[in-house]
Scaffold this motif. Structure first.
Motif, PDB file in Angstrom:
ATOM      1  N   LEU A 179       0.812  -1.211   0.000  1.00  0.00           N
ATOM      2  CA  LEU A 179       0.000   0.000   0.000  1.00  0.00           C
ATOM      3  C   LEU A 179       0.852   1.270   0.000  1.00  0.00           C
ATOM      4  N   ILE A 180       2.005   1.208   0.700  1.00  0.00           N
ATOM      5  CA  ILE A 180       2.855   2.389   0.830  1.00  0.00           C
ATOM      6  C   ILE A 180       3.642   2.655  -0.442  1.00  0.00           C
ATOM      7  N   THR A 181       4.203   1.598  -1.019  1.00  0.00           N
ATOM      8  CA  THR A 181       5.075   1.776  -2.179  1.00  0.00           C
ATOM      9  C   THR A 181       4.833   0.675  -3.200  1.00  0.00           C
ATOM     10  N   PRO A 182       4.864   1.025  -4.481  1.00  0.00           N
ATOM     11  CA  PRO A 182       4.738   0.002  -5.521  1.00  0.00           C
ATOM     12  C   PRO A 182       6.083  -0.609  -5.917  1.00  0.00           C
ATOM     13  N   SER A 183       7.159  -0.187  -5.249  1.00  0.00           N
ATOM     14  CA  SER A 183       8.499  -0.641  -5.619  1.00  0.00           C
ATOM     15  C   SER A 183       8.732  -2.061  -5.131  1.00  0.00           C
ATOM     16  N   PHE A 184       8.919  -2.993  -6.069  1.00  0.00           N
ATOM     17  CA  PHE A 184       9.192  -4.372  -5.699  1.00  0.00           C
ATOM     18  C   PHE A 184      10.529  -4.490  -4.978  1.00  0.00           C
ATOM     19  N   ARG A 185      11.510  -3.701  -5.423  1.00  0.00           N
ATOM     20  CA  ARG A 185      12.847  -3.746  -4.817  1.00  0.00           C
ATOM     21  C   ARG A 185      12.798  -3.337  -3.347  1.00  0.00           C
ATOM     22  N   ARG A 186      12.048  -2.274  -3.057  1.00  0.00           N
ATOM     23  CA  ARG A 186      11.952  -1.821  -1.665  1.00  0.00           C
ATOM     24  C   ARG A 186      11.224  -2.846  -0.811  1.00  0.00           C
ATOM     25  N   ILE A 187      10.156  -3.427  -1.363  1.00  0.00           N
ATOM     26  CA  ILE A 187       9.416  -4.451  -0.630  1.00  0.00           C
ATOM     27  C   ILE A 187      10.307  -5.648  -0.337  1.00  0.00           C
ATOM     28  N   PHE A 188      11.048  -6.082  -1.362  1.00  0.00           N
ATOM     29  CA  PHE A 188      11.921  -7.247  -1.205  1.00  0.00           C
ATOM     30  C   PHE A 188      12.994  -7.007  -0.147  1.00  0.00           C
ATOM     31  N   PHE A 216      15.415  -8.042   5.078  1.00  0.00           N
ATOM     32  CA  PHE A 216      16.154  -7.654   6.273  1.00  0.00           C
ATOM     33  C   PHE A 216      15.320  -7.804   7.539  1.00  0.00           C
ATOM     34  N   THR A 217      14.021  -7.617   7.456  1.00  0.00           N
ATOM     35  CA  THR A 217      13.176  -7.830   8.635  1.00  0.00           C
ATOM     36  C   THR A 217      13.206  -9.294   9.051  1.00  0.00           C
ATOM     37  N   VAL A 218      13.013 -10.191   8.082  1.00  0.00           N
ATOM     38  CA  VAL A 218      13.057 -11.629   8.379  1.00  0.00           C
ATOM     39  C   VAL A 218      14.450 -12.041   8.842  1.00  0.00           C
ATOM     40  N   ILE A 238       9.409 -10.541  21.646  1.00  0.00           N
ATOM     41  CA  ILE A 238      10.625  -9.906  21.108  1.00  0.00           C
ATOM     42  C   ILE A 238      10.694  -9.974  19.584  1.00  0.00           C
ATOM     43  N   PRO A 239      10.423 -11.136  18.931  1.00  0.00           N
ATOM     44  CA  PRO A 239      10.464 -11.149  17.458  1.00  0.00           C
ATOM     45  C   PRO A 239       9.565 -10.089  16.827  1.00  0.00           C
ATOM     46  N   SER A 240       8.376  -9.876  17.404  1.00  0.00           N
ATOM     47  CA  SER A 240       7.480  -8.848  16.864  1.00  0.00           C
ATOM     48  C   SER A 240       8.068  -7.460  17.044  1.00  0.00           C
ATOM     49  N   ILE A 241       8.694  -7.217  18.201  1.00  0.00           N
ATOM     50  CA  ILE A 241       9.317  -5.911  18.456  1.00  0.00           C
ATOM     51  C   ILE A 241      10.446  -5.654  17.467  1.00  0.00           C
ATOM     52  N   ILE A 242      11.309  -6.648  17.276  1.00  0.00           N
ATOM     53  CA  ILE A 242      12.444  -6.491  16.359  1.00  0.00           C
ATOM     54  C   ILE A 242      11.947  -6.319  14.925  1.00  0.00           C
ATOM     55  N   ALA A 243      10.889  -7.025  14.557  1.00  0.00           N
ATOM     56  CA  ALA A 243      10.330  -6.898  13.206  1.00  0.00           C
ATOM     57  C   ALA A 243       9.827  -5.474  12.958  1.00  0.00           C
ATOM     58  N   ILE A 244       9.141  -4.910  13.947  1.00  0.00           N
ATOM     59  CA  ILE A 244       8.605  -3.546  13.797  1.00  0.00           C
ATOM     60  C   ILE A 244       9.734  -2.525  13.726  1.00  0.00           C
ATOM     61  N   LEU A 245      10.732  -2.652  14.608  1.00  0.00           N
ATOM     62  CA  LEU A 245      11.860  -1.716  14.604  1.00  0.00           C
ATOM     63  C   LEU A 245      12.657  -1.825  13.303  1.00  0.00           C
ATOM     64  N   SER A 246      12.880  -3.048  12.838  1.00  0.00           N
ATOM     65  CA  SER A 246      13.612  -3.247  11.580  1.00  0.00           C
ATOM     66  C   SER A 246      12.832  -2.656  10.412  1.00  0.00           C
ATOM     67  N   PHE A 247      11.542  -2.892  10.403  1.00  0.00           N
ATOM     68  CA  PHE A 247      10.679  -2.398   9.330  1.00  0.00           C
ATOM     69  C   PHE A 247      10.761  -0.877   9.223  1.00  0.00           C
ATOM     70  N   THR A 248      10.663  -0.184  10.356  1.00  0.00           N
ATOM     71  CA  THR A 248      10.681   1.285  10.323  1.00  0.00           C
ATOM     72  C   THR A 248      12.050   1.818   9.904  1.00  0.00           C
ATOM     73  N   ASP A 249      13.129   1.223  10.422  1.00  0.00           N
ATOM     74  CA  ASP A 249      14.474   1.682  10.060  1.00  0.00           C
ATOM     75  C   ASP A 249      14.759   1.475   8.580  1.00  0.00           C
ATOM     76  N   ILE A 250      14.443   0.288   8.079  1.00  0.00           N
ATOM     77  CA  ILE A 250      14.741  -0.039   6.680  1.00  0.00           C
ATOM     78  C   ILE A 250      13.893   0.814   5.737  1.00  0.00           C
ATOM     79  N   THR A 251      12.621   0.984   6.079  1.00  0.00           N
ATOM     80  CA  THR A 251      11.749   1.831   5.255  1.00  0.00           C
ATOM     81  C   THR A 251      12.274   3.260   5.205  1.00  0.00           C
TER      82      THR A 251
END
Length: 271
Positions: free
Chosen positions: A122-131, A136-138, A162-175
């Protein structure tokens, strides 16, 4: 301990005897004693139901082999002739709770990954960014789980989140990194200066965010000696530090993957 092996002191002519409360070797004696059960309420109420159709017995477990013992008890009861049975006690509750936590952690991880994927689409149509974001989140979550496994951290109500916390933090940083990287690409920033300019712009906010998150979990070290909370603080601290390092050091390498491939190809030719 069951009603079958309880012994009751009885006065004999010259000494005090301790025969079984319910003698099983004799049907006559058994029926006689069974009729007098109500005289011994401290025993009958503990081991028998009021209608005398159900009984309970107690098993004392060694802490060193509690899970194995509980599993053996369940197997024996499953193969027994009992129509219905219930297992109670703190060790059983802990064992069942840990099993439920493991299942829920797996389901929450799948649900979280699905929601992250939908958010990215929904945020971005970029396949590269999604990938790259998913990769990196996984990757960060898997490293945290491997860390817990290698160092034998117990799965508790604290560590399961903890896995959910790290996933959210990773997601925001990488985005955040990918967004500013693509802005610099749109501005036609030279590739040689791209990485330097990127982290000059977002490096300080990135490390400031990680440090603030880190301090939020470091305070859990001061918990008065509760080891479950201490384990939570250790794993969370490791996860936050690793998520920052992977975003800061590994992600830029993949952003410049074409340059990296050229260098690898050049080194392969040289050697």
């Amino acid at each position: 301990v069951s009603i079958e092996n309880i012994k009751v002191p009885r006065r004999d002519v010259f000494q005090i005897m301790k025969p079984l409360f319910l003698p099983l070797h004799s049907e006559i004696k058994f029926q006689k004693e069974f009729k007098e059960l109500n005289k011994y309420t401290d025993i009958s109420e503990k081991f028998l139901s009021k209608d005398r159709t159900a009984l309970s017995f107690y098993v004392y477990l060694n802490n060193s082999n509690t899970p194995e013992a509980i599993s053996s008890i369940k197997t024996l009861l499953k193969n027994s002739s009992f129509d219905e049975y219930h297992i109670l006690g703190n060790p059983v509750f802990e064992s069942e709770g840990n099993q439920v936590l493991k299942q829920e952690t797996f389901l929450i991880t799948l649900l979280g990954s699905f929601l992250l994927l939908i958010s990215m689409i929904l945020i971005t149509p970029s396949f590269r960014r999604i990938f790259l974001t998913i990769l990196f989140t996984v990757f960060n979550v898997c490293i945290v789980l491997i860390f817990m496994y290698v160092f034998n951290f117990e799965i508790t109500a604290f560590t399961t989140i903890i896995p959910s916390i790290i996933a959210i933090l990773s997601f925001t940083d990488i985005t955040h990194i990918l967004y500013h990287y693509e802005l610099l690409i749109i501005e036609k920033t030279p590739k040689a200066a791209l990485q330097k300019k990127l982290f000059k712009k977002i490096g300080f906010p990135l490390i400031l965010t990680s440090i603030s998150n880190l301090f939020g979990f470091v305070i859990f070290f001061f918990n008065g000696g509760v080891h479950q909370i201490t384990d939570f603080a250790i794993v969370a601290t490791f996860g936050i530090v690793f998520a920052y390092l992977s975003s800061r050091l590994l992600l830029p390498k993949l952003l410049n993957y074409k340059v990296l491939l050229r260098k690898t190809f050049y080194l392969a030719i040289v050697f």
